[in-house]
Design a protein around this motif. Structure first.
Motif, short mmCIF file in Angstrom:
data_model
loop_
_atom_site.label_atom_id
_atom_site.label_comp_id
_atom_site.label_asym_id
_atom_site.label_seq_id
_atom_site.Cartn_x
_atom_site.Cartn_y
_atom_site.Cartn_z
N SER A 180 0.89 -1.09 -0.12
CA SER A 180 0.02 -0.10 -0.12
C SER A 180 0.86 1.30 0.07
O SER A 180 0.27 2.38 -0.52
CB SER A 180 -0.81 -0.03 1.25
OG SER A 180 -0.19 0.05 2.45
N LEU A 181 2.05 1.15 0.31
CA LEU A 181 2.94 2.48 0.53
C LEU A 181 3.55 2.41 -0.76
O LEU A 181 3.37 1.54 -1.51
CB LEU A 181 3.89 2.35 1.76
CG LEU A 181 3.24 2.47 3.31
CD1 LEU A 181 4.27 2.06 4.28
CD2 LEU A 181 2.57 3.79 3.19
N SER A 182 4.26 3.53 -0.95
CA SER A 182 5.25 3.70 -2.22
C SER A 182 6.62 2.93 -2.28
O SER A 182 7.36 3.15 -3.22
CB SER A 182 5.42 5.24 -2.80
OG SER A 182 5.71 5.74 -1.38
N TYR B 50 9.17 2.31 7.54
CA TYR B 50 8.44 3.57 8.17
C TYR B 50 8.90 3.53 9.62
O TYR B 50 8.97 4.54 10.26
CB TYR B 50 6.92 3.45 7.86
CG TYR B 50 6.29 2.29 8.57
CD1 TYR B 50 6.03 2.22 9.88
CD2 TYR B 50 5.87 1.08 7.91
CE1 TYR B 50 5.39 1.09 10.50
CE2 TYR B 50 5.07 0.23 8.57
CZ TYR B 50 4.76 0.27 9.61
OH TYR B 50 4.05 -0.58 10.55
N ALA C 235 1.22 -5.04 11.74
CA ALA C 235 0.63 -3.91 12.78
C ALA C 235 0.12 -2.91 12.20
O ALA C 235 0.32 -2.39 11.20
CB ALA C 235 1.72 -3.82 13.78
N GLY C 236 -1.08 -2.27 13.14
CA GLY C 236 -1.76 -1.36 12.64
C GLY C 236 -1.95 -0.40 13.59
O GLY C 236 -0.92 0.32 14.13
N SER D 64 1.98 9.19 18.32
CA SER D 64 2.03 7.75 18.39
C SER D 64 3.38 7.35 17.83
O SER D 64 4.02 8.18 17.00
CB SER D 64 0.96 6.90 17.81
OG SER D 64 1.20 6.86 16.22
N ASN E 130 4.30 5.07 15.92
CA ASN E 130 3.92 4.98 14.40
C ASN E 130 3.84 6.52 13.57
O ASN E 130 4.64 6.41 12.66
CB ASN E 130 2.70 3.97 14.08
CG ASN E 130 2.90 2.75 14.05
OD1 ASN E 130 3.99 2.23 14.66
ND2 ASN E 130 1.92 2.00 14.07
N GLU E 131 3.07 7.14 14.07
CA GLU E 131 3.19 8.42 13.06
C GLU E 131 4.66 9.09 13.38
O GLU E 131 5.03 9.51 12.14
CB GLU E 131 2.11 9.32 13.87
CG GLU E 131 1.91 10.75 13.00
CD GLU E 131 1.16 12.02 13.64
OE1 GLU E 131 0.51 11.60 14.72
OE2 GLU E 131 1.26 12.92 12.92
N THR F 238 6.88 7.05 11.17
CA THR F 238 6.70 7.26 9.59
C THR F 238 7.06 8.64 8.91
O THR F 238 7.37 8.59 8.06
CB THR F 238 4.96 6.96 9.54
OG1 THR F 238 5.05 5.80 10.03
CG2 THR F 238 4.68 6.86 8.03
N ARG F 239 6.66 9.79 9.82
CA ARG F 239 6.93 11.10 9.26
C ARG F 239 8.48 11.10 9.03
O ARG F 239 8.92 11.72 8.01
CB ARG F 239 6.48 12.15 10.37
CG ARG F 239 5.13 12.34 10.49
CD ARG F 239 4.67 13.53 11.49
NE ARG F 239 3.15 13.71 11.44
CZ ARG F 239 2.60 14.36 10.44
NH1 ARG F 239 3.42 15.31 9.35
NH2 ARG F 239 1.54 14.40 10.25
N MET G 174 8.92 9.60 5.15
CA MET G 174 8.65 10.65 4.74
C MET G 174 9.71 11.54 4.66
O MET G 174 9.63 12.84 4.43
CB MET G 174 7.34 11.25 5.11
CG MET G 174 5.88 10.43 4.91
SD MET G 174 5.81 9.73 3.35
CE MET G 174 5.27 11.39 2.46
#
Lengths: 269, 464
Positions: B173-175, B183, B238-239, B256, B258-259, B262-263, B267
């Motif tokens: 789903s990611l690029s 991530y 994991a979600g 979180s 994860n956020e 991921t940033r 990103m």
């Protein structure tokens, strides 16, 4: 890579892009959105699916220039390319025969409700569309809504077009004249909050489409969390539409300002 | 065989005061001399106890024997018979609780550094242009298999299925590939070039990787069967993150893990504004939790310029789930640790931004269900500490999306994990699953082991 097939400026800061995305439009339903990343360096930003031409595999996006990413997207010309488009995402709008449904779009929010209005009409609902903006130049999709809605009401804050006032003024008028069975609303947070407050005394179910800050948008990161009836929910997998009566709009307002300074810096950079 | 008296080789690392300011890799890995010396320490015991600790069943003593003989090509071939991601495993596997803990030499406190040797062999191969070893692919079959999620479980399952000769499509789903390896784990622990290289290797086996496709939305499970896929492996990982359930967790400045990761990792927020995704970090950052993810968060925070970056953990250091080496690396880099401390609320200013966190001091009581001593609050020990950023790193549930959009899939009601049988099959015939989506949270290597097991089960199923 996704090719831009059309760029049309709808208003000062609002652009319509048609872009090739056959896999995304295949199953796209009203109320869903996509995540777009323009290039290697860009952010992942959510955009509403305004329309999906399944035969041609073309997706219509309507974008308001707010920051760096939206400015860059609006600058794309036909033949230009978007690197990544992921979708369709989010739970679709519930389409049933409700009776009379009022669709309320504030500014670019009208884009999100266009396919929902079409589908609701096809289901046999009476559809009343209220489109509001600050002034005449920011009113979009009036001509598109006219053939599908039983009635289209326009409001502008400055009275430069349609009814002078807010969408809630038009909504009050509609409610005073007839029984409304459902309201679906998309626009700036203060507007969605005001619509919810207007509907509440009449106990009309009101669905709002939230614009939380998304990142992966696949149910992984938790950036888009919002408080619904006191509980934490995730806009990407639980939403983006929620029962307006249950949404903590004030928290969402604050959370959407998380990166204001950085957004300014990115725009300058 | 004479007992080798050479001590275990220390894995060189960059200077802490230098490395805590950038994202370049911390651990430098063995030199050739060190690798050979370390390999010669292996006493080649007959029972190979180390192999029992490896979820992907690498023949460890065999590859080490080849390193000792400087046959690096032979060594990497031996590893790749079982492991498709050796440069990654050499870096992020918790060898100290898997293979190395079973090494006979542990009796003397100095097991063979198996992980560092694996890394050395993999990195050496990558550094020699044109020397890549593709392992043999069995006879090609005209049977399509779909793998969902290009994380450790999915990459492993896809590679093994390709080797069995299946036509494998891997949907991500990611690029980019890697899932949590991309991530979640920061550049300074797992450089992305290594992940790209291992992904390239998996593609070279014939796996077709399709990015930006979210199964459950872009295509449904039913679409995949309709499209001719005969079996599906779900490794969606994991979600949604868990939170503490204390007041103030939705304030601005609370992320979180994860956020936050991921940033930064996916990103590239640490290169803002060249990369357009922002991350905001203040002077004082508190990371709640003490697992590997928490260590990653706190070390990233330090590198982003936090003056004080600290770990807040309600148990003591002995119970911290993170790898020992990660805790040590963090300490060297100037991370503060507040053990036996539990947050009870986060306070914000008038703009809804975090300004402080209130914590309770704890003491350890009797062991709880997890076997670890239960933390008990000390009455009246409440105190408020100023912080700008809080990162919650206390775990996460399985990704909810596929279960949510595929009603027939049986899910554990409490945990949300997909239910599988002893053959890794879900409640739907032909759909298999493994990794964090079935176990909640595990290690990279556990997910790889699950991918491997599922690939074997899928092969058996398709041979019917």
């Amino acid at each position: 890579m996704h090719k831009i097939v059309e760029n049309k400026q709808l208003a000062d800061t609002i652009t319509l892009l048609k872009v090739e995305a056959p896999m995304v439009v295949r199953e796209a339903k009203p109320g869903q959105f996509v995540i777009v990343r323009l290039d290697e360096f860009a952010e992942r930003i959510p955009l509403t699916i305004c329309d999906a031409d399944k035969a041609r595999g073309v997706l219509t996006l309507i974008i308001q220039q707010l920051g760096r990413s939206t400015k860059d997207l609006c600058a794309l010309k036909a033949g230009g390319q978007i690197r990544d488009i992921l979708g369709p995402l989010g739970n679709p709008t519930e389409i049933e025969k409700f009776g009379t449904v009022v669709i309320i779009g504030g500014g670019v929010g009208a884009a999100e409700l266009y396919t929902a209005a079409k589908a609701l009409k096809e289901k046999g609902n009476k559809v009343i569309a209220i489109i509001g903006a600050r002034n005449k130049s920011l009113i979009i999709l009036e001509d598109e809504f006219k053939p599908i809605a039983d009635e289209v009401l326009i409001t502008t804050d400055d009275g430069s077009y349609g009814i002078k006032g807010f969408v809630t003024d038009a909504l009050k008028k509609v409610i005073s004249e007839q029984k409304v069975d459902r309201i679906i609303c998309c626009g700036p947070i203060p507007m969605m909050k005001a619509v919810t407050m207007t509907a509440k005394p009449h106990n009309i179910p009101t669905i709002v489409s939230l614009n939380a800050i998304l990142l992966d948008a696949t149910g992984m990161c938790g950036s888009c969390r919002c408080t619904i009836e006191g509980k934490t929910k995730f806009s990407c997998v639980d939403g983006p539409e929620f029962d307006g009566y249950k949404v903590d709009f004030d928290e969402l307002t604050a959370r959407n300002k998380r990166f204001l300074d950085e957004e300014r810096r990115a725009l300058e950079g | 065989m004479a007992i080798n008296k050479t001590p275990r080789q220390e894995i060189p690392a960059r200077n802490p005061d230098e490395r805590n300011k950038d994202f370049k890799e911390v651990s430098l890995g063995f030199t050739e001399e060190q690798a050979v010396l370390e390999a010669q320490r292996c006493i080649a015991c007959k029972k190979k106890p180390c192999c029992n600790g490896c979820p992907v069943e690498i023949d460890i003593p065999e590859f080490i024997k080849l390193v000792a003989k400087k046959d690096y090509k032979g060594a990497i071939q031996k590893i790749k018979e079982k492991n498709n991601l050796p440069a990654i495993c050499g870096r992020v596997c918790p060898q100290e609780t898997q293979c190395e803990v079973l090494c006979t030499l542990i009796a003397k406190g100095q097991p063979v550094a198996i992980g560092a040797l694996e890394r050395y062999v993999a990195d050496r191969e990558a550094a020699q242009p044109g020397s890549k070893e593709s392992s043999a692919i069995k006879e090609k079959k005209d049977i399509k298999v779909a793998v969902v999620g290009a994380g450790p479980a999915g990459l492993t399952a896809a590679a093994d299925l390709a080797r069995h000769g299946y036509k494998v499509t891997l949907f991500e789903s990611l690029s980019a590939s890697g899932g949590v390896l991309r991530y979640g784990i920061p550049e300074f622990r797992l450089p992305k070039v290594i992940l790209d290289r291992e992904t390239e290797y998996i593609r070279s086996l014939g796996v077709d990787i399709k990015y930006n496709i979210l199964i459950g939305r872009t295509f449904s499970i039913a679409d995949l069967f309709k499209d001719g896929y005969k079996a599906i492996f779900l490794g969606t990982g994991a979600g949604l993150p868990y939170f503490l359930g204390i007041p103030g967790e939705n304030l601005n400045g609370v992320y979180s893990a994860n956020e936050f990761l991921t940033r930064v990792n996916l990103m590239h927020a640490y290169e803002f504004p060249k990369y357009k995704t922002p991350v905001k970090i203040g002077e004082r950052v508190a990371v709640v939790g003490a697992g590997n993810t928490a260590m990653d968060c706190v070390r990233v925070a330090k590198r982003l310029g936090a003056r004080d970056a600290m770990i807040i953990y309600r148990r003591s250091e002995a119970e911290a789930p993170a790898r020992r080496a990660e805790v040590e690396h963090a300490k060297e880099e100037g991370i503060e640790f507040r053990f036996l401390t539990a947050p009870i609320k986060i306070e914000g200013n008038e703009k809804g931004e975090v300004k402080s966190m209130t914590c309770l001091k704890m003491e350890l009581g009797e062991p709880d269900a997890s076997g670890r001593r239960r933390p008990i609050p000390i009455k009246g020990s409440e105190y408020e500490m100023p912080v700008d950023t809080v990162i919650i790193a206390v775990g996460q549930g399985p990704n909810p999306l596929i279960a949510h959009t595929t009603k027939e899939l049986a899910v554990d009601e409490k945990s949300g994990e997909l239910k599988i049988d002893e053959n890794c099959m879900t409640s739907i015939k032909g759909i298999f699953a493994g990794g964090d989506i079935t176990t909640g949270e595990g290690t990279v290597i556990a997910a790889m082991g699950a991918g491997k097991k599922a690939a074997a089960a899928i092969d058996k199923y398709l041979k019917g």
